[in-house]
Design an enzyme around this catalytic site. Structure first.
Site, mmCIF file in Angstrom:
data_model
loop_
_atom_site.group_PDB
_atom_site.id
_atom_site.type_symbol
_atom_site.label_atom_id
_atom_site.label_comp_id
_atom_site.label_asym_id
_atom_site.label_seq_id
_atom_site.Cartn_x
_atom_site.Cartn_y
_atom_site.Cartn_z
ATOM 1 N N GLU A 224 25.425 14.866 32.760
ATOM 2 C CA GLU A 224 25.901 14.400 31.537
ATOM 3 C C GLU A 224 27.021 15.621 31.066
ATOM 4 O O GLU A 224 26.924 16.318 31.568
ATOM 5 C CB GLU A 224 24.676 14.062 30.321
ATOM 6 N N ASP B 32 24.982 20.659 21.027
ATOM 7 C CA ASP B 32 26.252 19.800 21.793
ATOM 8 C C ASP B 32 27.701 20.423 21.510
ATOM 9 O O ASP B 32 28.628 19.494 21.261
ATOM 10 C CB ASP B 32 26.211 18.395 21.548
#
Length: 524
Positions: free
Chosen positions: A186, A14
């Site tokens: 997302e 991430d």
């Protein structure tokens, strides 16, 4: 000069990247591990070092009791007018259809802190990003979670204005996109260039269908048009590619106007299982702009490259990290994490016995609350870890040793304990989806120090032990490293393998174990 991927090896997912002056920083997720959010630093996009952590105290981050693969999801790093901003999600519940989570922002005058106490933002979804517009206004973007039956759980990207003076969100919540037909939209990141607001999102889920998709709009609120040749990046449909799960990108522009994207990837075991005990890692790709204002991989196509040209910047290597930590400092190095709780002197000390890491035993390896464990990432398929421990257990409830840990359900443990018949002994503990087995006990009565080792070779793992650190003998069978992977037996988890030391005292008397050193050594 070439960049070799992954740039951040082992559990480093991430990635959120920024440049401030001549320095580049990447923030990565840490989930249930404390301290929260690891910051990496580079000056040339080639050489990277772990620099610092953001969430270093329990007033900023409470992880006790949170589920495995909960905690810190997808932090996002930004910078505006002398202040660093770090948004993070703390996922406190993830069972069933619900996501119990809370979103915060912390600030600092320097990347190394001090970082503020957290400001609460919202709880509507995860992966939130704070965009600083050129007119001084700030907007929070995040995905929206919808638990209702028959609805799309990933219910689009929403935005709301953030008031830095009031330190809260204000005004209406607006839906800006529901993503593409790839789905599972997302990870929003927003950038402004040439009159456009560019919205970069992750799609396809964080597994083998992962992708990065770009959109743009003339207004920050949209409407956002989708890149006609989406996605920018994916390895979907290419199981032979060495960097799987490519997606979830973050953009960087260099001082010279070159563009790069950092992104998630995963290197899999060669046994065809599709598993990676190293977890989700971070790679980087060079980009180029089209004449009509869209980004493409400079290499062409959508597949990530293992090697790519570095930007036109001076090389800036960092000193080589030592393989051995002798625990001579008064605090743990940046490589170490503890599980759910900070390194508190009540259970972890580097000063009570100088040159040793002392752990006082607490709860079991199945606990989600008060474990006494210090561990670091496994970053190579071929490596070994080694330690030496002085420990005198009085009964079977007292244990200490070398742990290879994915989560509370899946781990391997070479432990010292005490048994009425065997006395002080070693054995190998296997926890497979929460089912525990004890293997191959070896008596070590009278040994003041026990040397412990674990050797990784792709999908194989072997424990060994020694009385002197010179002559080693194996203990237990050859084990499968795939047990330490995200998708082992189809579970949905998000971290990666850690290697470390731990101690337990289920009597509650906190019997201590002293670890003399810890070696992490990689092999070609």
């Amino acid at each position: 000069m070439m960049i070799h991927n992954p740039i951040l090896r082992g559990f480093n997912p991430d990635a959120s990247a920024i440049r401030v002056g001549d320095d580049y920083y990447i923030a990565t997720s840490t989930f249930e591990w404390f301290p929260g959010v690891l910051i990496h630093h580079s000056k040339d996009l080639v050489h990277w070092r772990p620099l610092t952590h953001v969430l270093t105290r329990e007033s900023q981050l409470t992880l006790r009791g949170i589920p495995s693969s909960g905690g810190i999801w997808a932090p996002s790093l930004s910078y505006d007018e002398g202040t660093y901003y770090l948004c993070f999600t703390n996922v406190v519940g993830r069972k069933g259809v619900y996501k119990d989570l809370h979103n915060y922002v912390v600030t600092a005058p320097s990347i190394e802190g001090p970082w503020s106490e957290p400001i609460y933002l919202n709880s509507s979804g995860f992966d939130h990003f704070l965009f600083h517009d050129s007119d001084g206004r700030k907007y929070l973007f995040n995905m929206q979670w919808d638990f209702r039956k028959g609805k799309n759980r990933f219910a689009g990207i929403i935005m709301q204005e953030y008031d830095p003076r009031e330190q809260k969100l204000t005004g209406p919540v607006k839906l800006v996109t529901q993503g593409t037909n790839i789905g599972v939209t997302e990870g929003p990141m927003v950038y402004k260039k040439d009159g456009y607001y560019y919205l970069l999102v992750a799609e396809g889920g964080t597994g083998i269908n992962h992708a990065a998709t770009l959109m743009r709009a003339r207004s920050v609120e949209g409407p956002y048009e989708i890149d006609p040749h989406y996605p920018i990046l994916t390895t979907k449909g290419h199981p032979e590619h060495p960097l799987q799960k490519a997606g979830h990108g973050s953009l960087i522009e260099t001082q010279g106007g070159e563009w790069y994207m950092v992104h998630i990837c995963s290197r899999q075991l060669p046994d065809g299982s599709g598993l990676s005990p190293l977890g989700r890692e971070t790679s980087i790709q060079k980009l180029s702009w089209t004449e009509d204002g869209w980004l493409r991989l400079a290499s062409g196509g959508r597949l990530p490259e293992l090697q790519l040209p570095a930007p036109a910047l001076p090389a800036h290597p960092f000193p080589v990290e030592p393989e051995r930590d002798d625990f001579d400092e008064t605090k743990l190095s940046v490589h170490w994490h503890t599980l759910r709780t900070p390194a508190d002197p009540s259970w972890l000390s580097l000063t009570e016995r100088p040159g040793y890491l002392r752990l006082r035993g607490r709860e079991s390896l199945y606990s989600l609350h008060r474990q006494s464990m210090a561990a670091r990432r496994v970053q190579s398929f071929r490596c070994e870890v080694e330690t030496c421990v002085a420990f005198e257990p009085a009964n079977f409830n007292q244990m200490a040793g070398l742990v290879l840990y994915y989560d509370d359900q899946d781990h391997y443990y070479l432990r010292i304990s005490h048994d009425e018949e065997l006395g002080k002994h070693l054995n190998v503990i296997v926890s497979d989806q929460g089912q525990m087995d004890e293997l191959d006990a070896k008596v070590v009565t009278g040994w003041e120090r026990v040397y412990l080792k674990a050797s990784f070779d792709q999908d194989k793992l072997q424990f060994s032990f020694s009385p002197d650190g010179l002559s080693w003998q194996p203990i237990g069978p050859e084990l499968y490293t795939g047990l330490l992977a995200d998708e082992y037996k189809n579970k949905l988890s998000f971290t990666g393998a850690f290697a470390g030391v731990c101690a337990q005292d289920l009597n509650g008397t906190m019997q201590h174990a002293d670890f003399d050193y810890f070696v992490y050594r990689e092999h070609p």
